[in-house]
Each structure stands twice: as C-alpha cells, then as structure tokens.
Write a protein that holds these residues in place. Structure first.
Motif, PDB file in Angstrom:
ATOM      1  N   GLU A 135       0.832  -1.280  -0.225  1.00  9.13           N
ATOM      2  CA  GLU A 135      -0.136   0.101  -0.138  1.00  9.13           C
ATOM      3  C   GLU A 135       0.859   1.260  -0.070  1.00  9.13           C
ATOM      4  O   GLU A 135       1.813   1.614   0.890  1.00  9.13           O
ATOM      5  CB  GLU A 135      -0.979   0.022   1.196  1.00  9.13           C
ATOM      6  N   PRO A 136       0.771   1.969  -0.953  1.00  6.84           N
ATOM      7  CA  PRO A 136       1.321   3.432  -0.926  1.00  6.84           C
ATOM      8  C   PRO A 136       0.945   4.449   0.160  1.00  6.84           C
ATOM      9  O   PRO A 136      -0.177   4.331   0.462  1.00  6.84           O
ATOM     10  CB  PRO A 136       1.277   4.034  -2.488  1.00  6.84           C
ATOM     11  N   ALA A 137       2.076   4.928   0.637  1.00  6.83           N
ATOM     12  CA  ALA A 137       1.914   6.265   1.922  1.00  6.83           C
ATOM     13  C   ALA A 137       2.301   7.424   1.349  1.00  6.83           C
ATOM     14  O   ALA A 137       3.431   7.609   1.730  1.00  6.83           O
ATOM     15  CB  ALA A 137       2.315   5.553   3.156  1.00  6.83           C
ATOM     16  N   PRO A 138       1.507   8.133   0.635  1.00  2.93           N
ATOM     17  CA  PRO A 138       2.095   9.443   0.012  1.00  2.93           C
ATOM     18  C   PRO A 138       1.987  10.592   1.049  1.00  2.93           C
ATOM     19  O   PRO A 138       1.056  10.536   1.751  1.00  2.93           O
ATOM     20  CB  PRO A 138       1.454   9.540  -1.277  1.00  2.93           C
ATOM     21  N   ARG A 139       3.014  11.433   0.970  1.00  2.00           N
ATOM     22  CA  ARG A 139       3.040  12.701   1.924  1.00  2.00           C
ATOM     23  C   ARG A 139       3.597  13.884   1.200  1.00  2.00           C
ATOM     24  O   ARG A 139       4.249  13.507   0.236  1.00  2.00           O
ATOM     25  CB  ARG A 139       3.785  12.337   2.960  1.00  2.00           C
ATOM     26  N   VAL A 140       3.079  14.902   1.496  1.00  3.17           N
ATOM     27  CA  VAL A 140       3.831  16.216   1.132  1.00  3.17           C
ATOM     28  C   VAL A 140       4.398  17.070   2.305  1.00  3.17           C
ATOM     29  O   VAL A 140       3.472  17.252   3.327  1.00  3.17           O
ATOM     30  CB  VAL A 140       2.938  17.109   0.012  1.00  3.17           C
ATOM     31  N   HIS A 141       5.438  17.586   2.099  1.00  4.49           N
ATOM     32  CA  HIS A 141       5.999  18.520   3.246  1.00  4.49           C
ATOM     33  C   HIS A 141       5.328  19.753   3.225  1.00  4.49           C
ATOM     34  O   HIS A 141       4.775  20.398   2.252  1.00  4.49           O
ATOM     35  CB  HIS A 141       7.394  18.903   2.660  1.00  4.49           C
ATOM     36  N   VAL A 142       4.869  20.243   4.511  1.00  2.00           N
ATOM     37  CA  VAL A 142       3.987  21.453   4.604  1.00  2.00           C
ATOM     38  C   VAL A 142       4.839  22.581   5.173  1.00  2.00           C
ATOM     39  O   VAL A 142       5.025  23.500   4.423  1.00  2.00           O
ATOM     40  CB  VAL A 142       2.836  21.004   5.583  1.00  2.00           C
ATOM     41  N   ARG A 143       5.524  22.378   6.312  1.00  2.00           N
ATOM     42  CA  ARG A 143       6.520  23.404   6.785  1.00  2.00           C
ATOM     43  C   ARG A 143       7.215  22.843   7.959  1.00  2.00           C
ATOM     44  O   ARG A 143       6.813  21.728   8.492  1.00  2.00           O
ATOM     45  CB  ARG A 143       5.623  24.745   7.600  1.00  2.00           C
ATOM     46  N   ALA A 144       8.230  23.580   8.318  1.00  2.00           N
ATOM     47  CA  ALA A 144       9.487  22.878   9.153  1.00  2.00           C
ATOM     48  C   ALA A 144       9.422  21.456   9.224  1.00  2.00           C
ATOM     49  O   ALA A 144       9.862  21.177   7.929  1.00  2.00           O
ATOM     50  CB  ALA A 144       8.816  23.356  10.547  1.00  2.00           C
ATOM     51  N   ASP A 145       9.286  20.654  10.053  1.00  2.00           N
ATOM     52  CA  ASP A 145       9.257  19.515  10.129  1.00  2.00           C
ATOM     53  C   ASP A 145       7.652  18.710  10.161  1.00  2.00           C
ATOM     54  O   ASP A 145       7.640  17.530  10.279  1.00  2.00           O
ATOM     55  CB  ASP A 145       9.831  18.699  11.078  1.00  2.00           C
ATOM     56  N   LEU A 146       6.974  19.308   9.566  1.00  2.65           N
ATOM     57  CA  LEU A 146       5.429  19.027   9.641  1.00  2.65           C
ATOM     58  C   LEU A 146       5.083  18.537   8.049  1.00  2.65           C
ATOM     59  O   LEU A 146       5.126  19.188   6.995  1.00  2.65           O
ATOM     60  CB  LEU A 146       4.585  20.045  10.145  1.00  2.65           C
ATOM     61  N   TRP A 147       4.377  17.514   7.982  1.00  4.61           N
ATOM     62  CA  TRP A 147       4.081  16.886   6.703  1.00  4.61           C
ATOM     63  C   TRP A 147       2.635  16.676   6.606  1.00  4.61           C
ATOM     64  O   TRP A 147       2.030  16.456   7.753  1.00  4.61           O
ATOM     65  CB  TRP A 147       4.878  15.396   6.316  1.00  4.61           C
ATOM     66  N   ALA A 148       1.823  16.483   5.592  1.00  2.57           N
ATOM     67  CA  ALA A 148       0.530  16.039   5.406  1.00  2.57           C
ATOM     68  C   ALA A 148       0.530  14.662   4.532  1.00  2.57           C
ATOM     69  O   ALA A 148       1.091  14.601   3.242  1.00  2.57           O
ATOM     70  CB  ALA A 148      -0.229  17.305   4.451  1.00  2.57           C
ATOM     71  N   ARG A 149      -0.506  13.934   5.098  1.00  2.00           N
ATOM     72  CA  ARG A 149      -0.670  12.585   4.431  1.00  2.00           C
ATOM     73  C   ARG A 149      -1.298  12.826   3.131  1.00  2.00           C
ATOM     74  O   ARG A 149      -2.659  13.807   3.516  1.00  2.00           O
ATOM     75  CB  ARG A 149      -1.558  11.725   5.276  1.00  2.00           C
TER      76      ARG A 149
END
Length: 188
Positions: A135-149
């Motif tokens: 199963e893929p678990a994609p994410r994108v970087h939002v700010r600082a060390d915080l990511w969004a699934r």
C-alpha cells in the motif's frame, strides 16, 4: 516592548499565542523555547480528526488555530507558546492534503487545516510503500518538520496525471520530479 508570554496557560494560553500571528500567518514557534510543561489530551487521529479529552474538536477555526502553534521536536509533537510546551499525540501525520490543483507552476496542495503548498524542492512529495501490503503512503512537506498525508482521492489524481518513466509513475512540480511508485504498486 511588551512581554510576549501569555498570562494564561493550557488551551487558553495556546489560543492566545496563536492569535498573535497576523492574518493567516504563522507564529514564530521556531523561536520559542519554553520548558516542557507536560502532556495535553489532544490527539490528531490517523483520519485527521483533532480530539480533545476524547471528543472531536468541532470548530474548524480552533483546529486551524492550534495547527499554527504545532511543532515537531525530537521527543514528539507539541503545541508551543512563548511560555509553554505541551506534548500531544499524533497517530500518523498531523495534516491531510485534501485537495490538489494542477497549475502552471505545479501541484498546489491544500491541507485540512487550510495551508497551501506548491510541491517542489522545498516541499517534496514522498511515497513510502508498506512492505507487507504494498500500500502506498504518500505525503507532502508542509512546513518545518510537518508533513501532510496525501488523501487517497488526491493521490489517485496524481497517478492519473503522472507519466511512465522506466517502469515508474513520475510527476513534476515546481521544477522537481517525484516518483509515485512502480506502475504495478501505484495502479493498485
């Protein structure tokens, strides 16, 4: 210059600190280094719902406000003010990328707390694959060390827009190239 330390503590102090940011800007949590004050019963569930003492936080504005003072430190996620640092629980990632717009500049993601980011070198897309389920678990970087699934429907949009290169689905944004996964895994 006035003392930036809020006179209240707990949720009231967090709310007061978050309101210091003008407009939709973000407070300078990276400059705040208060002592750890303990844990607060806030959980960001895997599905993106913010809970306080076992109940969902129903006010979108309150969740947005808390998200602006969220920081990831080596010992976990915290809500941070100039005077307090309260640890919270995050089951997966703190945010969900719930929408993507394909613009001339690239892929613009909108999170469940209202942040927008243009995917690129400063905001990469990463896709990890579960070794058992594939199963893929994609994410994108939002700010600082915080990511969004990246939400499943949004990921499907990316897969549809991707091109095939050497057996992998690839998508470009903001001058960068991101591998979504091998054709078999991304198409499942």
């Amino acid at each position: 210059m006035s003392d930036p330390t809020p006179s209240t503590t707990g949720l009231a102090g967090i709310t007061a600190a978050a309101k210091q940011a003008p407009g939709r800007g973000l407070p300078p949590v990276h400059l705040w280094h208060p002592d750890h004050c303990g844990d607060i019963d806030i959980v960001i569930r895997r599905d993106g719902v913010w809970m306080h003492e076992g109940s969902p936080i129903g006010r979108t504005e309150m969740v947005r406000l808390f998200s602006t003072v969220l920081r990831l430190d080596p010992d976990g996620y915290h809500l941070v003010t100039p005077g307090e640092k309260l640890k919270i629980t995050v089951e997966d990632l703190p945010f969900r990328a719930v929408e993507v717009q394909m613009t001339d500049a690239g892929l613009v993601f909108t999170t469940d707390v209202g942040d927008t980011v243009l995917a690129g070198p400063d905001h990469p897309i990463q896709v990890e694959t579960d070794p058992v389920t594939a199963e893929p678990a994609p994410r994108v970087h939002v700010r600082a060390d915080l990511w969004a699934r990246i939400a499943r429907p949004v990921f499907y949009e990316l897969v549809e827009a991707a091109t095939l290169e050497n057996g992998e689905l690839v998508i470009g944004s903001g001058g960068a190239r991101f591998v979504l996964g091998p054709v078999g895994a991304a198409a499942e």
